[in-house]
Write an enzyme that holds these catalytic residues in place. Structure first.
Site, PDB file in Angstrom:
ATOM      1  N   ALA A   1      17.390 -28.806 -17.643  1.00 51.25           N
ATOM      2  CA  ALA A   1      17.206 -27.736 -16.662  1.00 51.25           C
ATOM      3  C   ALA A   1      18.492 -27.473 -15.877  1.00 51.25           C
ATOM      4  CB  ALA A   1      16.059 -28.092 -15.720  1.00 51.25           C
ATOM      5  N   HIS A   2      18.424 -26.489 -15.013  1.00 52.24           N
ATOM      6  CA  HIS A   2      19.623 -26.065 -14.289  1.00 52.24           C
ATOM      7  C   HIS A   2      20.181 -27.163 -13.371  1.00 52.24           C
ATOM      8  CE1 HIS A   2      16.849 -23.838 -11.167  1.00 52.24           C
ATOM      9  NE2 HIS A   2      16.430 -25.043 -11.408  1.00 52.24           N
ATOM     10  N   ASN A   3      21.507 -27.201 -13.361  1.00 53.09           N
ATOM     11  CA  ASN A   3      22.250 -28.073 -12.456  1.00 53.09           C
ATOM     12  C   ASN A   3      22.147 -29.552 -12.775  1.00 53.09           C
ATOM     13  OD1 ASN A   3      21.297 -25.535 -10.447  1.00 53.09           O
ATOM     14  ND2 ASN A   3      23.452 -26.073 -10.512  1.00 53.09           N
TER      15      ASN A   3
END
Lengths: 339, 339, 339
Positions: free
Chosen positions: B238-240
């Site tokens: 997922a993001h980051n």
């Protein structure tokens, strides 16, 4: 969609027609949603009560339910399979449009049967072969030496890596990747050396593979999917697995490397298998179970835990960290009680 | 496949050749399936007994097994890594065929090295760059500003969204999606407002990414995959997230947003991580565990439950809903016993 | 990226600007990484302390934090949603480039709005329609009769099978497969008869679907995704599911056939649902839970187990196989204690 009468259906599929056999039917529907032009089916006895309320024009049912309905009906020993075939009668698969799309890239050394359909933007590598009546959907990429059997349909956007083979009459859904490298590497000085994956994937006849499922090629030997296997969507089959004939596997299941699954197994969704184990024939695994060792006896196996309201879960789950202490205390108390 | 002798192999890869070093070998196989033309390997001591029965023409083994076999052999400190390199000798990666396929769409402002290969039906956006010796498989879509390092191979059907970068010598398998929007939204009046995801994905050197794995772009900052990371198939990053160098992650694992995983970790298949936690270096996670908080100490962590025959599971699992009551009763009994 | 002042931002988005409103800002960043040209945001009170240390040039915050910062700021009732809209101001979506790429294959009977963008190597089937302002990314495959609503964006490499529809203003990420056959078959004589899947998939307005997610078509009736639903990556939605409006589902979740999920639900990642159950509105499910029966009461539900160091897990998990015996022993001891 053409209309069919009960008489025409039993002429094609067998079974016994009871009652009016000449009325035109235009489709198949569930007991709940059927209208007078539809034929419905009763495969699960728990829905028998719906026979009284359905608006269906006809119904498929088993011998035991022969007289449970007054409407025109077809009696079949296997009403669910009969229903499957009836849907196919009303919805025939569009015929293959033989020929190679002008925007496909087929290597000169590939062998594409004249009765196969090759869609737009398809790439077919050197020495590959596509059998009679096969259909390769748009944007598929077949590597060098890939073999596709007669009557097999690849939906758009399927990748098959070099050297892999798919049997006859298979259905491969969009996004499937067959033959990517297995996940093999050797540790050396804190980093990882890739182990080239030089086995292939061999897929039998009458196999169906769901959307975005991945089947990795073997490290040295092949990964094998036997005849009649049905794989749902988003399944991972790692290198050197063998999936036995007529086994079905539900979505999101992950199978680690070198797992052998027997024939006629039914594997639930979201199941995990650790590597290098063997599952015998006729095993059923409940959804989201983790299978950590070989299974040698047919039957149903489970490792999921029941869900609860979160507050209840918080109170209960904390004790999982202390089960050993609880068990020890119980043993101690039992010992004392026996004194 | 060219034949190689033990003498030629050690000349290229080092190690000590023992016995007949001039006989031609034509491939690599397992101890079980090898024939007289194959070189096999012994990396796991539990298979040592197979040295007596193998038909292999030669074997790779460790110093401790130097005299455990009479056949021609190579002694290496790391026989598994040596095996990996030997397979690569017998199966060299096909060389890149430099050039841009006439049916690729490369933006005029993109910079493609003359020594890169661009396959059929590839799309490369404005300002993108592809390094020397890189190979972009058919049907790949590289967005504006994407940078692909030297020697990196994208198999067919990889998508890289605008602004993302992949380092040198990476391998990206078919169906991978790099840089799709992270799953971010703000609730407002019962509906969801999309939070534009304007970070990117930065992938280091020597990374391998398995089929159909997805790595989302960051919300504001970037998602980062460091050098030497190996990701299996069908993984969600997922993001980051930040995945530390040389960490390996098995298939079907899902990593929530803003998780930092350290270096040299080994994450099993089907593992889940809740968001915003940090895993230190040298952590191993067992398959299908759920990691609900940060881990600050190297070691192995697990949360799976053992599978059982279903009938047995039914009897046992029901008590999970009442563990708190059982624990309370045990405490009470212990208190009484102490009286 | 254009510069914007606080005055310009509140003119477009509302809210109250406090302090210097004319200084140019060039981007949005987190409190931690923001520089003097950035506007940051405080949506989670636990980060309030960072207001003292941030280098941000301005900040978005809630009414309760109006005076918690001295820097120029925007006060909004919903600072997180305000942040989402502010990012969109700084990063406007590139406008659709109306027109059909010369290397797209659009059937003559398809209807593509003049204000839609059709990318390279797209295939659009007979009778399909694409609305105004829609953008179909490269390598997408839209089957016969597919309908794409106005303003909807398909990223590259999306497949939509024949007869399925997507509403207006949706975002569909790369690798998504909509409308593949549901996993339905009838057992007959040890093998499986395919049940043709003749329902479709109907997707509402303002839906976002993450990379490599799959949504199967219905068996007879349709699979339905209502307005405002947000699906993350690598999710499997089986045939005949209904996902209620404004429900969000995190990655790697698998939903079995004929599951109905209510409106405004929040489903964690890696969750599994068994088939034919119903989840009411406003239900939250924790990550990696298995939902085995219908839920009729709003609330949060969980079935995951806590992870432990592996050695500790070994000691505790073994007792899960004997919970029934432990519970029986505790009952017995309690009975004796009561005597």
């Amino acid at each position: 969609m053409a209309a069919l009468t009960l008489r025409e259906i039993v002429a094609k599929l067998g079974g016994e027609a009871v009652g009016e056999v000449g009325a035109p039917l235009t489709g198949v529907a569930t007991l709940d949603s059927a209208g007078p032009g539809d034929i419905a089916f009763l495969a699960n006895p728990k829905y028998r009560g719906r026979l009284a309320t359905t608006r269906a024009g006809a119904v498929i049912l088993g011998p035991g339910d022969r007289d449970a309905a007054a409407m025109p009906r077809i009696v079949s020993d296997n009403p669910y399979a009969y229903y499957a075939r009836t849907v196919a009668l009303f919805h025939p698969i569009p015929p293959v449009r033989a020929g190679i799309h002008p925007f496909a890239q087929v290597d000169a050394s590939a062998s594409v049967d004249a009765a196969a359909e090759i869609g737009a933007f398809v790439v077919i590598g050197a020495g590959a072969s596509v059998g009679a009546g096969a259909a390769i959907g748009s944007h598929c990429a077949l590597g060098d030496g890939v073999a596709i059997g007669a009557g097999t349909r690849l939906h758009p956007r399927v990748t098959i890596y070099p050297g892999c083979s798919v049997g006859a009459r298979c259905i491969v859904h969009s996004g499937v990747v067959i033959g990517a490298d297995g996940f093999g590497m050797a540790r050396e000085a804190g980093a990882w050396v890739k182990i080239p994956q030089v086995g292939a994937v061999r897929i039998g006849d009458d196999v169906e593979i769901g959307a975005n499922t991945t089947i990795d090629r073997g490290a040295l030997d092949d990964t094998v999917i036997e005849d009649g296997v049905k794989l749902d969507n988003l399944i991972q089959v790692a290198h050197n697995c063998v999936i036995g004939a007529h086994t079905v596997i539900a979505g999101c299941t992950g199978i680690s490397g070198s797992v052998t699954i027997g024939r006629h197994c039914m594997i639930g969704g979201g199941v995990g298998f650790v590597g290098h184990i063997e599952i015998c024939d006729h095993v059923t695994i409940s959804g989201m179970s983790l299978i950590t060792k070989s299974i040698t006896k047919p039957g149903t196996y489970t490792s999921a835990i029941p869900f609860m309201p979160h507050a209840e879960w918080l109170r209960n789950a904390v004790h999982l960290r202390h089960l050993d202490a609880i068990a020890a205390e119980v043993r101690k108390l039992s010992g004392e009680a026996d004194d």
